[in-house]
Motif scaffolding. Structure first.
Motif, short mmCIF file in Angstrom:
data_model
loop_
_atom_site.label_atom_id
_atom_site.label_comp_id
_atom_site.label_asym_id
_atom_site.label_seq_id
_atom_site.Cartn_x
_atom_site.Cartn_y
_atom_site.Cartn_z
N ALA A 105 0.82 -1.21 0.00
CA ALA A 105 0.00 0.00 0.00
C ALA A 105 0.85 1.26 0.00
O ALA A 105 0.37 2.34 -0.24
CB ALA A 105 -0.92 0.01 1.22
N THR A 106 2.15 1.15 0.33
CA THR A 106 3.04 2.30 0.35
C THR A 106 4.22 2.03 -0.57
O THR A 106 5.27 1.57 -0.14
CB THR A 106 3.54 2.58 1.79
N PRO A 107 4.08 2.26 -1.85
CA PRO A 107 5.14 1.97 -2.79
C PRO A 107 6.37 2.82 -2.55
O PRO A 107 6.26 3.97 -2.09
CB PRO A 107 4.52 2.31 -4.15
N THR A 135 -0.87 7.03 -15.91
CA THR A 135 -0.86 6.08 -17.03
C THR A 135 0.54 5.52 -17.25
O THR A 135 0.72 4.32 -17.46
CB THR A 135 -1.34 6.78 -18.32
N HIS A 136 1.54 6.39 -17.18
CA HIS A 136 2.93 5.94 -17.35
C HIS A 136 3.33 4.96 -16.24
O HIS A 136 3.93 3.92 -16.51
CB HIS A 136 3.87 7.15 -17.34
N LEU A 137 2.98 5.29 -15.00
CA LEU A 137 3.33 4.42 -13.87
C LEU A 137 2.66 3.05 -13.99
O LEU A 137 3.26 2.03 -13.64
CB LEU A 137 2.91 5.08 -12.56
N THR A 143 6.63 -0.09 -11.20
CA THR A 143 5.48 0.59 -10.59
C THR A 143 4.14 0.10 -11.13
O THR A 143 3.10 0.44 -10.58
CB THR A 143 5.59 2.10 -10.81
N ALA A 144 4.14 -0.68 -12.22
CA ALA A 144 2.89 -1.10 -12.85
C ALA A 144 2.01 -1.89 -11.88
O ALA A 144 0.81 -1.60 -11.73
CB ALA A 144 3.18 -1.92 -14.10
N ALA A 145 2.58 -2.87 -11.21
CA ALA A 145 1.79 -3.70 -10.29
C ALA A 145 1.37 -2.91 -9.06
O ALA A 145 0.27 -3.10 -8.53
CB ALA A 145 2.60 -4.92 -9.87
N LEU A 146 2.23 -2.00 -8.60
CA LEU A 146 1.94 -1.24 -7.40
C LEU A 146 0.84 -0.21 -7.61
O LEU A 146 0.07 0.10 -6.70
CB LEU A 146 3.21 -0.51 -6.92
N THR A 147 0.74 0.33 -8.83
CA THR A 147 -0.20 1.42 -9.09
C THR A 147 -1.41 0.97 -9.92
O THR A 147 -2.18 1.82 -10.36
CB THR A 147 0.51 2.56 -9.84
N ALA A 148 -1.56 -0.33 -10.12
CA ALA A 148 -2.64 -0.83 -11.00
C ALA A 148 -4.02 -0.36 -10.55
O ALA A 148 -4.88 -0.06 -11.37
CB ALA A 148 -2.59 -2.36 -11.06
N ALA A 149 -4.24 -0.30 -9.24
CA ALA A 149 -5.56 0.07 -8.72
C ALA A 149 -5.65 1.55 -8.34
O ALA A 149 -6.67 1.99 -7.82
CB ALA A 149 -5.90 -0.79 -7.50
#
Length: 204
Positions: A105-107, A135-137, A143-149
């Motif tokens: 929850a805290t990338p 969108t880039h993240l 960061t893709a998996a961390l920011t997916a939601a």
């Protein structure tokens, strides 16, 4: 908890993750259709075209499933496999958090790295929208998996925590919304501005 209950929970969590990732990727794909060299309704024509393509694809898939009902078995199997794999990552994250490890929850977003990314996304412009940054993240590891939601408010909260100024009136291609301005980003941070000058101390 029984093995069956754990498996069901893994599939449920994985399904949510797959749905969020799929939704984020489709939204990002549609957003990339915007023309930043145009303004007004012409700039959004690409987005509307991509939405029409998605709707046409869904309609074609619906017609195909109606013509070949057994195709649902293949679609269901594909979804189940993807959810099972995504559920494993979610279960591992929960286990790591329970053991006292770092929480997903805290990338680990570093202010210097984020500042560099923002300037890169700005290019020669005077600012960048938070939607573009998000969108880039969501499209690039790690960061893709961390920011997916994540949504824009989630990103905004992280930037504020990193003392990066955000504003709701940042204009890019004539469209004002939440974003970061170059002049604010290149200004000294409040922490740095509040630190006493070493040179002044030496002279004293």
């Amino acid at each position: 908890m029984s093995r069956l209950a754990r498996a069901a929970g893994r599939l449920a969590d994985g399904s949510v993750t797959v749905r969020r990732r799929l939704g984020a990727r489709l939204a990002a794909w549609v957003a990339r259709g915007r023309r930043h060299d145009l303004t007004g309704w012409r700039a959004a024509l690409g987005c509307w075209l991509r939405i029409a393509i998605l709707l046409l694809g869904l309609y074609a898939l619906w017609r195909l499933v109606r013509a070949i009902p057994n195709l649902m078995w293949l679609i269901s199997a594909g979804w189940t496999i993807a959810a099972w794999r995504a559920g494993k990552a979610s279960a591992d994250a929960v286990k790591e958090e329970a053991e006292g490890g770092p929480s997903g929850a805290t990338p680990p977003l570093d202010r210097k790295a984020v500042r560099t990314l923002l300037l890169t996304l700005m290019g020669d412009g005077s600012g960048v929208h938070l939607r573009t940054v998000l969108t880039h993240l969501q499209q690039h590891p790690p960061t893709a998996a961390l920011t997916a939601a994540w949504k824009v408010p989630d990103l905004r909260a992280r930037l504020v925590a990193l003392q990066i100024p955000v504003d709701r009136g940042v204009k890019v291609a004539g469209v004002p919304t939440w974003g970061v301005r170059r002049r604010d980003l290149e200004a000294p941070s409040p922490t740095a501005a509040g630190e006493p000058s070493t040179e002044a101390s030496t002279d004293a």
